[in-house]
Motif scaffolding. Structure first.
Motif, PDB file in Angstrom:
ATOM      1  N   ASP A   1       2.747  -4.871 -25.182  1.00 61.99           N
ATOM      2  CA  ASP A   1       2.694  -3.413 -25.177  1.00 61.99           C
ATOM      3  C   ASP A   1       3.065  -2.820 -23.817  1.00 61.99           C
ATOM      4  O   ASP A   1       2.758  -1.662 -23.525  1.00 61.99           O
ATOM      5  N   GLY A   2       3.717  -3.603 -22.973  1.00 66.30           N
ATOM      6  CA  GLY A   2       4.207  -3.087 -21.697  1.00 66.30           C
ATOM      7  C   GLY A   2       3.244  -3.312 -20.547  1.00 66.30           C
ATOM      8  O   GLY A   2       2.052  -3.515 -20.741  1.00 66.30           O
ATOM      9  N   VAL A   3       3.787  -3.289 -19.335  1.00 63.98           N
ATOM     10  CA  VAL A   3       2.982  -3.501 -18.132  1.00 63.98           C
ATOM     11  C   VAL A   3       2.699  -2.171 -17.462  1.00 63.98           C
ATOM     12  O   VAL A   3       3.530  -1.253 -17.476  1.00 63.98           O
ATOM     13  N   SER A   4       1.508  -2.041 -16.895  1.00 63.64           N
ATOM     14  CA  SER A   4       1.103  -0.797 -16.239  1.00 63.64           C
ATOM     15  C   SER A   4       1.664  -0.748 -14.824  1.00 63.64           C
ATOM     16  O   SER A   4       1.236  -1.502 -13.951  1.00 63.64           O
ATOM     17  N   MET A   5       2.642   0.130 -14.598  1.00 62.16           N
ATOM     18  CA  MET A   5       3.198   0.295 -13.256  1.00 62.16           C
ATOM     19  C   MET A   5       3.900   1.643 -13.151  1.00 62.16           C
ATOM     20  O   MET A   5       4.433   2.173 -14.128  1.00 62.16           O
ATOM     21  N   LEU A   6       3.863   2.229 -11.956  1.00 65.97           N
ATOM     22  CA  LEU A   6       4.497   3.510 -11.700  1.00 65.97           C
ATOM     23  C   LEU A   6       5.978   3.311 -11.414  1.00 65.97           C
ATOM     24  O   LEU A   6       6.383   2.257 -10.917  1.00 65.97           O
ATOM     25  N   PRO A   7       6.811   4.314 -11.750  1.00 69.91           N
ATOM     26  CA  PRO A   7       8.247   4.214 -11.447  1.00 69.91           C
ATOM     27  C   PRO A   7       8.479   3.973  -9.960  1.00 69.91           C
ATOM     28  O   PRO A   7       7.879   4.633  -9.108  1.00 69.91           O
ATOM     29  N   GLY A   8       9.318   2.987  -9.642  1.00 64.85           N
ATOM     30  CA  GLY A   8       9.625   2.680  -8.248  1.00 64.85           C
ATOM     31  C   GLY A   8       8.609   1.818  -7.554  1.00 64.85           C
ATOM     32  O   GLY A   8       8.812   1.431  -6.396  1.00 64.85           O
ATOM     33  N   ALA A   9       7.497   1.503  -8.228  1.00 60.52           N
ATOM     34  CA  ALA A   9       6.455   0.676  -7.610  1.00 60.52           C
ATOM     35  C   ALA A   9       6.887  -0.787  -7.588  1.00 60.52           C
ATOM     36  O   ALA A   9       7.715  -1.211  -8.401  1.00 60.52           O
ATOM     37  N   PRO A  10       6.358  -1.585  -6.665  1.00 60.81           N
ATOM     38  CA  PRO A  10       6.682  -3.021  -6.651  1.00 60.81           C
ATOM     39  C   PRO A  10       6.315  -3.683  -7.978  1.00 60.81           C
ATOM     40  O   PRO A  10       5.353  -3.295  -8.631  1.00 60.81           O
ATOM     41  N   LEU A  11       7.081  -4.675  -8.344  1.00 59.80           N
ATOM     42  CA  LEU A  11       6.851  -5.380  -9.600  1.00 59.80           C
ATOM     43  C   LEU A  11       5.551  -6.191  -9.506  1.00 59.80           C
ATOM     44  O   LEU A  11       5.400  -7.033  -8.617  1.00 59.80           O
ATOM     45  N   PRO A  12       4.592  -5.962 -10.402  1.00 62.47           N
ATOM     46  CA  PRO A  12       3.329  -6.723 -10.346  1.00 62.47           C
ATOM     47  C   PRO A  12       3.494  -8.102 -10.970  1.00 62.47           C
ATOM     48  O   PRO A  12       3.991  -8.243 -12.085  1.00 62.47           O
ATOM     49  N   LEU A  13       3.087  -9.133 -10.263  1.00 64.89           N
ATOM     50  CA  LEU A  13       3.280 -10.513 -10.718  1.00 64.89           C
ATOM     51  C   LEU A  13       1.944 -11.225 -10.916  1.00 64.89           C
ATOM     52  O   LEU A  13       1.007 -11.050 -10.130  1.00 64.89           O
ATOM     53  N   ALA A  14       1.888 -12.045 -11.955  1.00 63.76           N
ATOM     54  CA  ALA A  14       0.755 -12.940 -12.195  1.00 63.76           C
ATOM     55  C   ALA A  14       1.306 -14.367 -12.132  1.00 63.76           C
ATOM     56  O   ALA A  14       2.121 -14.757 -12.975  1.00 63.76           O
ATOM     57  N   LEU A  15       0.893 -15.143 -11.121  1.00 64.94           N
ATOM     58  CA  LEU A  15       1.491 -16.450 -10.862  1.00 64.94           C
ATOM     59  C   LEU A  15       0.426 -17.483 -10.511  1.00 64.94           C
ATOM     60  O   LEU A  15      -0.655 -17.129 -10.024  1.00 64.94           O
ATOM     61  N   LEU A  16       0.750 -18.743 -10.741  1.00 59.37           N
ATOM     62  CA  LEU A  16      -0.123 -19.821 -10.291  1.00 59.37           C
ATOM     63  C   LEU A  16      -0.079 -19.932  -8.770  1.00 59.37           C
ATOM     64  O   LEU A  16       0.910 -19.545  -8.132  1.00 59.37           O
ATOM     65  N   ASP A  17      -1.138 -20.469  -8.194  1.00 57.85           N
ATOM     66  CA  ASP A  17      -1.143 -20.743  -6.757  1.00 57.85           C
ATOM     67  C   ASP A  17      -0.058 -21.764  -6.415  1.00 57.85           C
ATOM     68  O   ASP A  17       0.298 -22.599  -7.250  1.00 57.85           O
ATOM     69  N   PRO A  18       0.467 -21.738  -5.187  1.00 58.47           N
ATOM     70  CA  PRO A  18       1.393 -22.800  -4.770  1.00 58.47           C
ATOM     71  C   PRO A  18       0.631 -24.119  -4.592  1.00 58.47           C
ATOM     72  O   PRO A  18      -0.580 -24.102  -4.346  1.00 58.47           O
TER      73      PRO A  18
END
Length: 289
Positions: free
Chosen positions: A171-188
């Protein structure tokens, strides 16, 4: 007296569970043509048609549906009989190491087929990160390893590649126009994390890591919640997670390479498991070596 072969019944049950002969073949570790031949032989023994055409595929007849119920009972009795003997004298143990990307189907179906064919072999699992699992293979704690490929190894049974994909909440990701892309990632260390960050840097896109950790379940929970997006295999796009829509204009990601490795000196049962996994992935992904 006519008797049903357990392997034929196992293929019939796999068809009932998966809906196609091709997927049934993956479950029982045979080719689709071999499973088709098994179904024909089973119909000859039964004396009635068990499958009938349905659109572009097949479906169970009434007789087929009835036989499936009996087949489950017969195969259950077979497993119980083998289990009773297995408690007397096991035939060794196979330890399998897996990354979190391969803890679901079709690998589980392959392991079910392996345990059915080798019920007296005890199978142990270790789920973890590619680097730590590689160390455990080198130490002799793991017999067979499915993990991300860092370099060509002499103990590889096969290697295969599959595209990485950007995955977003359905249903889409919550972010404002022009805002940095929010990432969900594993730890290195994490190959998917490195590939995602390199792709964004190359495209000149700003990002911020909003969720991180050692568990892939936690990463996907953050994606489902609409907190961020991630980069993984497309096969993980389910239960509220989809491949990123083209309108997001995200940069392309490379292929992820994985390998199946076998410990030097491993027993024949481990070799058999590694070969079964190779055949399973060959039907699901592009084998490159």
């Amino acid at each position: 007296m006519r008797e049903f072969e357990p392997d034929h019944l196992r293929a019939l049950v796999a068809f009932a569970d998966t809906g196609t002969l091709a997927r049934a073949a993956e479950v029982v570790g045979r080719t689709p043509s071999a499973v088709t031949a098994q179904m024909q032989r089973l119909e000859e023994v039964a004396g009635v048609a068990l499958l009938r055409p349905a659109g572009r595929g097949r479906e169970l007849t009434e007789a087929g549906t009835r036989l499936v119920a009996h087949a489950r009972t017969i195969l259950g009795a077979h497993r119980a009989a083998w289990a009773s003997l297995a408690t007397i004298e096991p035939e060794g143990q196979v330890s399998l190491g897996l990354t979190q990307d391969f803890t679901g189907s079709p690998l589980i179906d392959a392991l079910r087929a392996f345990s059915g064919s080798r019920p007296r072999v005890r199978t142990a699992f270790r789920v973890g990160r590619s680097a730590e699992l590689s160390e455990q293979l080198a130490a002799g704690d793991i017999d067979v390893l499915v993990a991300m490929r860092q370099e060509v190894r002499g103990d590889e049974v096969a290697s295969f590649s599959t595209p990485m994909r950007w995955l977003t909440p359905a249903d889409g990701v919550s972010m404002l126009p022009g805002a940095p892309l929010p990432l969900a990632l594993l730890d290195p260390p994490c190959g998917f994390r490195d590939a995602a960050l390199r792709a964004l840097a190359k495209a000149g896109l700003d990002y911020r890591i909003v969720a991180t950790g050692v568990s892939l379940d936690g990463v996907f929970a953050a994606v489902r919640a609409g907190i961020g997006i991630t980069a993984r295999l497309e096969a993980r796009s389910h239960d509220g997670i989809i491949a990123a829509p083209v309108e997001l204009a995200l940069p392309p990601l490379p292929h992820a390479e994985f390998s199946i490795r076998l410990r030097d000196g491993a027993e024949a049962s481990a070799e058999e498991l590694a070969e079964l996994l190779r055949r399973t992935f060959e039907t699901q992904l592009q084998v490159v070596g």
